[in-house]
Design an enzyme around this catalytic site. Structure first.
Site, mmCIF file in Angstrom:
data_model
loop_
_atom_site.group_PDB
_atom_site.id
_atom_site.type_symbol
_atom_site.label_atom_id
_atom_site.label_comp_id
_atom_site.label_asym_id
_atom_site.label_seq_id
_atom_site.Cartn_x
_atom_site.Cartn_y
_atom_site.Cartn_z
ATOM 1 N N GLU A 81 -94.233 1.373 -35.035
ATOM 2 C CA GLU A 81 -95.112 1.331 -33.858
ATOM 3 C C GLU A 81 -94.587 2.248 -32.761
ATOM 4 O O GLU A 81 -95.362 2.956 -32.099
ATOM 5 C CB GLU A 81 -95.232 -0.109 -33.365
ATOM 6 C CG GLU A 81 -95.939 -1.000 -34.380
ATOM 7 C CD GLU A 81 -95.806 -2.478 -34.102
ATOM 8 O OE1 GLU A 81 -96.367 -3.269 -34.877
ATOM 9 O OE2 GLU A 81 -95.129 -2.866 -33.124
ATOM 10 N N CYS B 72 -98.963 -5.323 -31.150
ATOM 11 C CA CYS B 72 -98.240 -6.301 -31.985
ATOM 12 C C CYS B 72 -97.719 -7.430 -31.085
ATOM 13 O O CYS B 72 -98.435 -7.937 -30.231
ATOM 14 C CB CYS B 72 -97.145 -5.559 -32.737
ATOM 15 S SG CYS B 72 -96.405 -6.411 -34.140
ATOM 16 N N HIS C 150 -100.456 -9.034 -32.649
ATOM 17 C CA HIS C 150 -100.166 -9.443 -34.026
ATOM 18 C C HIS C 150 -100.609 -10.900 -34.212
ATOM 19 O O HIS C 150 -100.430 -11.720 -33.313
ATOM 20 C CB HIS C 150 -98.662 -9.324 -34.320
ATOM 21 C CG HIS C 150 -98.377 -9.371 -35.788
ATOM 22 N ND1 HIS C 150 -98.129 -10.543 -36.467
ATOM 23 C CD2 HIS C 150 -98.332 -8.395 -36.719
ATOM 24 C CE1 HIS C 150 -97.927 -10.281 -37.743
ATOM 25 N NE2 HIS C 150 -98.046 -8.975 -37.924
#
Lengths: 197, 197
Positions: free
Chosen positions: B17, B114, B133
């Site tokens: 990420e 996330c 997430h």
């Protein structure tokens, strides 16, 4: 015993291709290590302790590559990422060229992505199906060039660029760990609906 | 003047990420820098000079975060990546919480992906559309939770995981640089046909 992988890294390596492949293999419980390939062969005195990525991310390698500790008796998979400058360094390196041949001769797996596929040429691999980043396609006309995102030719698995790094990594996971492990690793990454791999 | 971005990094940051977002912004000519957030606030004496990624990739940050040099007068975009441990460190950090509010109050852009979306909670942002997430969804029930890959709520742009990091990065590029630049950056990455973003 868990499968293992060695991913090469150099100044100019495409850091997304390196990172996506490394991280995805680790998620599949593959014992994964990185080894730095210097621009100039010989002593490492001129190399910093990190690899300068193609877009400015500096990554610490686990090891410096040598001709003793990284053969196909040590790892099940050798990966050569792209990034024009990093791939140029790797594909011209004598140790790397020998490792590519040694891994394939030992029936271990070799992965190349983006400009990393130039190592198939410099390692004198026989004509076979292969892909690469479009920018180096012309240099690979001695192969059966494909524009598929991932091309599997026996134990040589090649791919195209950052945009195909995930399917490339999943192909490597499936080869080393099986389709169930691939599915297990895929789900928590939360790919968008309709992702074509 | 080229737009600029600050991406936070900590021990336990999800390195895909971080890397996908950083690299894609650099490809769009965004001046992009990283700043390390220590697990324990205070002097940095106990921190190594690198961030230990969630899957074992060690990345050298450009700076160590402080409360003087990273405000919305310095950058146009602040990004908080995921990785459970890294996001926990960032979302509890007093400087980070203030930066999130300061950037939004200054009409600069904040991206969270996330578990990084937990920073919306700890920064006391008002109820608004958001994603994260799935593993931290329950903690974000005070927001209008969406399962879209990328959720744009004014200047807060959130996303879900490594599998949505590319569309997240492209959404940030489009916001900072426009749709033409997004298309220019997208093409040479060679995404598979049928990619849904």
């Amino acid at each position: 015993m868990a499968p293992s992988a060695l991913i090469l890294i150099a100044d100019g390596t495409e850091e997304m291709e390196f990172t996506i492949t490394f991280d995805t293999l680790v998620r599949a419980d593959v014992v994964t290590r990185s080894a730095f390939v210097p621009e100039n062969e010989g002593p490492y005195a001129d190399s910093p302790p990190f690899a300068k990525g193609s877009r400015g991310i500096n990554i610490l390698p686990d090891f410096y590559l040598d001709d003793k500790h990284f053969g196909p008796d040590k790892f099940d998979l050798l990966v050569i990422p792209g990034g024009a400058k990093g791939a140029d360094t790797m594909s011209k390196n004598q140790i790397v060229k020998k490792l590519v041949r040694d891994y394939l001769n030992a029936s271990k797996v070799v992965g190349m992505i983006c400009a990393g596929s130039l190592a198939a040429l410099t390692s004198d691999l026989p004509r076979q199906p292969l892909t690469s980043h479009p920018s180096v396609k012309a240099q690979l006309e001695g192969f059966d060039y494909s524009e598929d995102s991932v091309v599997i030719s026996g134990n040589l698995i090649t791919s195209r660029g950052p945009g195909t790094a995930f399917p490339f990594a999943f192909a490597l996971v499936e080869r080393l760990c099986g389709a169930d492990k691939r599915a297990e690793v895929f789900k928590p990454m939360v790919f968008p609906a309709g992702t074509p791999f």
